[in-house]
Write an enzyme that holds these catalytic residues in place. Sequence first.
Site, PDB file in Angstrom:
ATOM      1  N   GLU A 314       0.833  -1.209   0.000  1.00 32.44           N
ATOM      2  CA  GLU A 314       0.000   0.000   0.000  1.00 32.44           C
ATOM      3  C   GLU A 314       0.870   1.263   0.000  1.00 32.44           C
ATOM      4  O   GLU A 314       0.654   2.218   0.736  1.00 32.44           O
ATOM      5  CB  GLU A 314      -0.949  -0.023   1.207  1.00 32.44           C
ATOM      6  CG  GLU A 314      -1.836  -1.257   1.210  1.00 32.44           C
ATOM      7  CD  GLU A 314      -2.757  -1.349   2.405  1.00 32.44           C
ATOM      8  OE1 GLU A 314      -3.946  -1.668   2.216  1.00 32.44           O
ATOM      9  OE2 GLU A 314      -2.295  -1.109   3.529  1.00 32.44           O
ATOM     10  N   CYS A 407     -11.275  -1.214   7.381  1.00 37.44           N
ATOM     11  CA  CYS A 407     -10.861   0.095   7.886  1.00 37.44           C
ATOM     12  C   CYS A 407     -11.574   1.241   7.172  1.00 37.44           C
ATOM     13  O   CYS A 407     -11.879   2.273   7.780  1.00 37.44           O
ATOM     14  CB  CYS A 407      -9.351   0.255   7.763  1.00 37.44           C
ATOM     15  SG  CYS A 407      -8.698  -0.071   6.106  1.00 37.44           S
TER      16      CYS A 407
END
Length: 655
Positions: A314, A407
Amino acid sequence: MPRTRSTLPARGPVRLGPDARAALRPATADVRTGFWHARREVNARTSIPQGPGLLESAGNLHNLRLAAGTAQGEFEGAYPFVDTDVYKWLEAASWQLAQGGEQGTPEERQLAADVDRIVSLVAGAQQPDGYLNTWFQVRKGGERYKDLRWGHELYCAGHLIQAAVAHHRATGRDELLDVARRFADHIDSVFGLPGSGKPMDGIDGHPEVETALVELYRETGERRYVDLAGYFVDRYGHGLLGGEAYCQDRVPLREATNVEGHAVRQLYLLAGATDLATETGDAELRAAAERLWQAMTATKTHLTGGLGAHHDEEDFGDPFELPNERAYCETCAAIASIHWSWRLALLTGEARYSDLIERTLYNGFLAGVSLDGESWLYVNPLQVRDGHTDTGGDQSARRTRWFRCACCPPNVMRLLAGLEHYLSSTDAGGQGLQIHQYVTGQYAADLADGASVAVRAETDYPWHGTIALTVEETPADSPWTLSLRIPQWCREYRVRCGSRTYDQTDAPLADGWLRLERTWAPGDRVVLELGLEPRLTAADPRVDAVRGCVAIERGPLVYCLEQVDHPGGGLDDIVIDTARPLAVKQRPDLLGGVTTVVAAGRRRQIPDIGWWPYRSAEAAPEPAPSGEPVELTAIPYYAWANRQDGSMRVWLPTS
């Protein structure tokens, strides 16, 4: 019923301390109708109310009961940070409760009951010394701080603290704040520099607790929380986590020259560093934050405001590495960018930070939630190719009901629920009101002499560029300044104030602001007109992925093509005719009501070159776009993936 100024929420996610060294302070706003009101209504009526059921089915609430000893069974969930899904939902629900009236609707009363129930679960799971993390209490047999790189214990604490601050500011109640303070006090007793007498010198692999600790200081007045946040920020980059960029541990923040590593981790750390610079006046830390923001926006930010080039880790990627179909652009990274830019806007007073907030809000952030508020995107690519196959999941280019790593959904909920706190400010000297984002509603602020000002706004932005402002409350004899942000993308603007009309030739900007100073009277009107002509945008030539391409924009909105609007073929062979003008169409029937941009294009006729897709550049020049003419219909990027699966693209080849 619209709230009067006296009932506007006074304190949002960022409330500066009394001695903060900031150019601006957050003011209050009330979003009454229009674009963002509609999106917030979906959040309030659909997304947030579904939270408890989704958290129950995913096992998050079960884990809290296990930690409290009130249930039996196995820990549910694959990650050590699943508690944060609960905390972010609590923060969202708290900001939503702050919107309600004194009596409350049945839905508001149900939400309040859900919040009370889940706060009790959280409090019951806390251990006597303040520690709280269900993964380690249940699944890891009670071990603590043995895996700071991956354990996320302090990250979870940070989201708990932010939820507790929101709950306290929204309700005035202490139950969750007491839990957060006990956890923060526990952390303060454990972590410190060598020689401090504390048992551990360590940092979390995922920054977040830093910005939360500063906000806890702002809520409680306990200065040691700022000191603890400063300790954590300055220990990154010293090899405590193996020196990896992924964890922000390769180089100290004060020495860094560009953002790197895991995008959300970097941005949360920078938000905390900016909070520290604001509260302490640390000039070196402020300079680092401004330097890194400049480098990020210039070299690592997608057109949508999205951040993160790599699915692997990421990660931000290298400068100008901004792919399309493999763009990661995690929704949480867009949210973290908004958090950080708002803090920089307050610290410096410069409008460019709110320019990036606007771009990210309308594009990279809003694409993360479906129009009905029931499904989500974790990643936000700028292209989905013809024939793309996708099995769904966290990193899917198809909307998903919920994620294993969930999330993003509650993060979206909390930003939308608290959005009114990112719209306006007053300067530190209390001499005026600054409007950062344009909505229909009321902006209000308190001036230095104790007087109050309030301005009503009416607009159909972003579909139309007229913003009509009416002064509703003002001191009788004292001048003050109304400052209007002129967006970076705006080529032409005009403002009518009283009997005078100004435009970009005779109303110069200061740090992106158009400032109108006068002694105002109730009923005074200002009309700002921002030019919203559609435009073609090209990238820096160093962005290899989009060389020879353009994108369509209008106002703050980035546009894209979807296959569903272009029957008869896919999008991979489409080229746009840049010599033909762009046109706009109002489409109240489409995607909840949007303005589309229509362009001329063609489907390239590419000759069959056999089994090998490469050819001699000398012998076979690029074929001209002489194929079938096609009308291109571009929709706002935030609205893609709300109809049927298919290809999509933002950047369009010109040849």
